[in-house]
Write an enzyme that holds these catalytic residues in place. Structure first.
Site, short mmCIF file in Angstrom:
data_model
loop_
_atom_site.label_atom_id
_atom_site.label_comp_id
_atom_site.label_asym_id
_atom_site.label_seq_id
_atom_site.Cartn_x
_atom_site.Cartn_y
_atom_site.Cartn_z
N HIS A 149 0.79 -1.20 -0.09
CA HIS A 149 0.07 -0.06 0.11
C HIS A 149 0.70 1.22 -0.18
O HIS A 149 0.49 2.28 -0.39
CB HIS A 149 -0.91 -0.03 1.21
N ARG A 199 8.93 -13.93 -25.83
CA ARG A 199 9.60 -14.96 -24.76
C ARG A 199 8.07 -15.63 -24.57
O ARG A 199 7.27 -15.10 -23.66
CB ARG A 199 10.12 -14.10 -23.54
N ARG A 230 10.18 -17.48 -29.63
CA ARG A 230 10.92 -18.38 -28.99
C ARG A 230 10.20 -19.23 -28.36
O ARG A 230 9.13 -18.89 -27.70
CB ARG A 230 11.81 -17.65 -28.24
N GLU A 260 23.27 -18.47 -27.16
CA GLU A 260 23.62 -18.05 -25.57
C GLU A 260 24.11 -18.82 -24.67
O GLU A 260 24.57 -18.60 -23.65
CB GLU A 260 22.35 -17.67 -25.22
N ASP A 302 22.21 -14.48 -21.61
CA ASP A 302 22.85 -15.82 -21.05
C ASP A 302 24.40 -15.83 -21.41
O ASP A 302 24.97 -16.74 -20.88
CB ASP A 302 22.05 -17.03 -21.42
N ARG A 336 23.40 -14.36 -13.78
CA ARG A 336 22.88 -13.23 -14.34
C ARG A 336 22.05 -12.55 -13.08
O ARG A 336 21.92 -11.32 -13.01
CB ARG A 336 22.06 -13.47 -15.28
N CYS A 379 19.38 -10.03 -29.36
CA CYS A 379 18.15 -9.85 -28.85
C CYS A 379 18.46 -9.73 -27.07
O CYS A 379 17.62 -9.77 -26.47
CB CYS A 379 16.84 -10.87 -28.99
#
Ligand code: PEP
Ligand code: MG
Length: 961
Positions: free
Chosen positions: A583, A690, A728, A821, A845, A855, A892
């Site tokens: 809140h 994604r 992907r 990646e 990645d 990461r 990307c």
């Protein structure tokens, strides 16, 4: 686990009575260096409080919390009294198990003991055997029949399946993924024939030698018609000994009662388990977390059983954090057997009772008061992490200049100003008071004052968000249960302050356990009220508010603080803790005050007057060197704003270099609903959808129709037919679990079954995704790419699955790409390039795997700048291989959105950059401002640079500035 040795067991003890028996036990403990002699007094006192008799001739004498300090090392002594000792109330003990424990290690053995206590034959052997080894083996639990492991992680309901064999494979994979069957057992299960038990319920089993036989369940979204009958639900068992018997008995009972259909209709995994474990209990129930530090050990369990016996009802008790079904609460042994630890969720269900609500009230009061034991607030350690990063970072002495400290955006905005720490008020107060009426009166008075103050504020308030929150606080304060709990403590001799804080903590900590983050964050509302009332009770004044503009630094911020803040004075708020749905965050958004939450304890080291930049939109703050540095930043900020505004105006222009080389600038999205927005930012399509977010947005795997609709919607939202959508395939695992998909428990999930590897574990799921993609393909330019491939054999296995689906859609051809990646994929790009149509480099990645930095690491991830020569060299290897094989490369990962990196990537030969939408105008403007030969020179220099810093020091012609 306590180590019980043969030397801890005495088969021939002899004592005249219970008191002597206890002395004998203590003498053995003292001789072994387990306890100091003073522990004996504690054991006797314990017996006067509650008998430690458990049942079936077994007692577990042990000391009191006050004599814990007499324990030198945790241990057990077992003494057998052949003649039997009267333990009180005519209960005869043959085996006494003396426990010396500082903490709750003894609970493990207690849990094991319950199996002996409820088993007459085993108890008899324990009392009579002449073999120490047999006593040892009984107490260690080696002689127990294994019980069937049932758990919601092994259940998948409402699955879109076409054949029973699909359900069989899914169930076998789930058991395998949880380490509950071997490869061979998994294959046997997959090849086993499932038996039709009737009414759509099917069963298949395989024998296991695993000590944890288990049950996996897969239910189908709709009835599957098989030759031998309809199929709805599969129970897949690995069985060992008689472990499956209670389940079979239960199934037969359901069949006899004509209730098997309840199994096929139930889509909720929890309820399904309840149905299988026991008769669905019909009655009033209540859930409460156990506040006893040592868990439900013998003494509170016997206290609870005694209370339950007096309550004149059938009272069932369940441990919702455990694996067993409900037990009738009259048995101490069965209660202990439920294995409650501190913070576990207890459910009481009352049947056969005239006044169930009063019974439940008595139970919850007794539990919240600790069943005669000390209560300890249930802290957030039991709860899901609301703060993803910051709190885990090791405490740092001070913040470095210009070091970006990340947090979460509670309310957007940017502020430049100086810090002012909000000191957390400490309250000190005594626990006990003899003046019960006086304390009660003080509490009532404070309650009245707070309620009046809140109502007065409400009467003056015009902001809707503030009105709603104030109204809610007034209601919470008026909650009779909350008030009664405090009065209950006061009438047991506690001060108003102690009682109030205990009730607040009880309710706040139980809310904090909630897996629903929204509910969990309501805990801070209770703590806020707690704080406000304590200020009144202890007669303290609020800190004087500063009249100069400043940035508030706090451990945590209360809604009531934000209500009082003046936007012209408080430029921003930075907190160590807190969540974005609190809140306080809602109020900060309503007030237009930027709020950065969850930055970790490091914020508390910032001295008052320190100049700060708080950038909530980019989720960080940083300390700058001086006020004049702050002024420079203000200028730079204004400049950047003007640049961005210009770039935004030109956002629809193509990203073409001065000498005419064009780069496609596209967007990263996680939902079709974002496509329109990204186009508005000048995106030329989608370079990375994604798709895992589509899966995460549903409680079960999205249906075929839902998947098709999502991909069609994304394609339909494109401005022209030539704008590409690159989807992907499902990329879960690592830091992205999928709650309804059984995944292996792994020490290093980032190095485990994620991305394409998971698709190979669940090939049918991949097929369903590919089918949906094929079906949407005619709506535009659709490309598909696969994540986390590290080896050509993985790709070929994926391609085989793809081909099977492609055969169902003759005439449709999709361009296929892969993410680069993993370093091995970049290094082997020449091999992959012969079999794919494009590459997209996932630098997020690729950086973590190349630089060996997680990461998500709270500290190290800052060091993992993707603009590192090692990453650029891997990109170059990839681009060179792609060129030789006539395919294109995009990027990307986040690196694509870095203006300097974008130029370097262009210079390396990358032809597409995909990023979050807000970066698009600026990257397009950057590319329009350069010549491709400049970009090449810069790329060459960057490849030769020795570090990230050296690259960042280059000017745009490749010369070190
Ligand atoms: C990447 O790894 O760079 C990438 C774009 O994928 P994700 O961030 O979704 O893992
Ligand atoms: Mg990735």
């Amino acid at each position: 686990m306590l180590e019980l040795k043969s030397s801890d067991i005495r088969l021939d003890a002899d004592a005249a009575d219970k008191s002597v028996a206890i002395s004998l036990i203590v003498a053995d403990m003292v001789a072994d260096g387990m306890v100091a002699p003073g522990y004996e007094a504690g054991m006797h006192v314990r017996e006067t409080q509650t008998s430690t008799y458990l049942g079936n001739g077994i007692a577990i004498p042990h000391g009191t919390p006050e004599t814990k300090d007499q324990v030198l090392k945790t241990g057990i002594k077992v003494l057998r009294f052949k003649q039997g000792i009267d333990w009180g109330d005519g209960q005869i003990v043959y085996t006494a198990i003396g426990i010396a424990a500082k903490s709750d290690e003894h609970l493990t053995i207690l849990r094991q003991l319950t199996h002996v206590i409820v088993n007459d034959e085993l108890s008899e052997r324990l009392h009579k055997t002449e073999q120490v080894a047999e006593v040892l083996s009984i107490l260690k639990g080696e002689q127990f029949e294994p019980t069937l492991h049932m758990d919601t992680h092994l259940i998948r309901t409402n699955v879109d399946i076409q054949y029973v064999t699909e359900a069989i494979s899914l169930a076998a994979s789930a058991l395998f993924a949880q380490g509950l069957c071997s490869t061979q057992e998994r294959d046997e299960l997959i090849n086993s024939e499932a038996l039709d038990f009737g009414d759509g319920v099917w069963i298949n089993t395989v024998k296991t030698t695993n000590s944890r036989p288990a049950l996996a369940i897969v239910s189908s979204q709709s009835t599957v018609q098989e030759a031998s009958g309809p199929f709805n639900i599969l129970l897949s068992l690995t069985s060992n000994g008689k472990a499956h018997k209670p389940l079979y008995d239960r199934l037969l009972q359901l069949q006899r009662d004509g209730k098997l259909s309840q199994l096929t209709n139930e889509k909720n995994a929890d309820k399904l388990l309840r149905l299988l474990k026991m008769e669905a209990l019909e009655g009033e129930s209540i859930e409460i977390r156990l506040p006893i530090e040592q868990g439900l050990h013998a003494r509170p369990a016997s206290h609870l059983a005694k209370l339950i016996k007096q309550l004149n009802a059938d009272i069932w008790v369940e441990n919702l954090d455990g694996n067993d079904g409900a037990v009738l609460g009259t048995s101490v042994a069965r209660l202990i057997g439920l294995g409650f630890s501190h913070g576990d969720l207890m459910r009481f269900t009352v049947t056969k009772c005239d006044d169930p609500l009063s019974v439940l009230h008595q139970l919850s009061t007794a539990v919240s008061e600790g069943l005669g034991d000390e209560v300890k607030p249930i802290t957030a350690t039991h709860s899901p992490q609301i703060l993803p990063t910051a709190v885990e970072a090791p405490a740092q002495e001070s913040v470095e200049y210009n070091e970006k400290i990340s947090g979460l955006c509670g309310a957007p905005g940017l502020a430049l100003g100086t810090a002012r720490t909000k000191i957390k008020q400490d309250f000190s107060y005594p626990e006990n008071s003899k003046d019960r009426p006086g304390e009660s009166h003080r509490f009532q008075d404070a309650l009245h004052q707070l309620s009046k103050a809140l109502n007065d504020s409400l009467a003056q308030e015009t902001n809707e968000a503030k009105i709603q929150i104030l109204t809610m606080h007034i209601e919470l304060l008026d909650d009779p249960e909350f008030v009664e709990a405090t009065q209950g403590f006061i009438s047991s001799g506690k001060t108003a302050e102690w009682s109030w804080m205990s009730s607040v903590e009880q309710i706040a900590s139980s809310l904090e356990q909630h897996s629903d983050a929204l509910l969990a964050e309501r805990a801070s509302d209770y703590r806020d009220l707690g704080y406000q009332l304590m200020m009144i009770l202890t007669g303290q004044q609020e800190q004087l508010t500063d009249t100069q503009p400043h940035i508030v630094i706090a451990d945590e911020i209360n809604p009531s603080d934000v209500v009082k803040f003046d936007k012209n004075i408080v430029q921003a708020i930075v907190t160590a803790k807190g969540g974005v749905t609190s809140h306080a965050a809602i109020l900060a958004r309503a007030a237009g005050i930027p709020l950065l939450v969850g930055c970790g304890p490091i914020v508390l080291n910032i001295a008052d007057g320190t100049p700060l930049v708080v950038d909530c939109d980019n989720r960080f703050f940083m300390v700058v060197e001086s006020d004049s540095a702050l002024d420079d930043l203000r200028e730079e900020q204004a400049q950047r704003k003007a640049d961005y505004e210009r770039a935004y105006e030109d956002r629809f222009l193509p990203a073409t270099t001065v000498d005419g080389v064009n780069i496609e600038v596209v967007a990263n999205i996680s939902s079709s609903s974002q496509v329109e927005d990204t186009l508005e930012f000048g995106s030329e399509g989608v370079g990375l959808f994604r798709s895992e977010f589509l899966y995460m947005a549903h409680p079960q795997e999205p249906t075929h129709e839902q998947q098709v609709a999502e991909y069609k919607a994304a394609l339909d939202a494109m401005a022209t037919e030539n704008q590409p959508l690159i989807v992907r395939t499902l990329d879960v695992g690592g830091d992205k679990p999928l709650p309804y998909l059984a995944m292996p428990q792994e020490d290093n999930p980032f190095l485990g079954v994620r991305g394409a590897r998971l698709s190979l574990l669940y090939p049918d799921m991949l097929k369903r995704q590919l089918r949906a993609l094929f079906e949407a393909a005619d709506r535009g330019l659709l490309r598909v790419m696969f994540p986390m491939l590290s080896d050509i054999t993985e790709w070929r296995a994926i391609k085989e699955i793809y081909n099977e689906v492609a055969d169902e859609f003759p005439g449709i051809q999709l361009e296929l790409g892969m993410m680069i990646e993993v370093p091995s994929a970049a290094l082997m790009a020449d091999v992959f390039a012969k079999e794919l149509d494009f590459f997209s480099v996932g630098t997020n990645d690729l950086t973590q795997y190349t630089l060996a930095v997680d990461r998500g690491h709270p500290v190290l991830s800052k060091q993992a700048d993707s603009l590192h020569p090692a990453i650029l060299r891997l990109v170059k290897t990839t681009v060179d291989a792609a060129k030789r094989n006539d395919i294109w490369v995009g990027v990307c990962g986040e690196l694509a959105a870095d203006p300097l990196a974008a130029v370097i990537l262009l210079g390396l030969g990358v032809r597409e950059l995909s990023m979050s939408q807000t970066a698009i105008p600026q990257i397009k403007a950057q590319i329009r401002s350069i010549d491709s030969s400049e970009a090449k020179a810069l790329a060459t220099a960057a490849l030769e640079a020795e570090s990230t810093e050296a690259i960042r020091a280059l000017d745009r012609t490749g010369v070190t500035a």
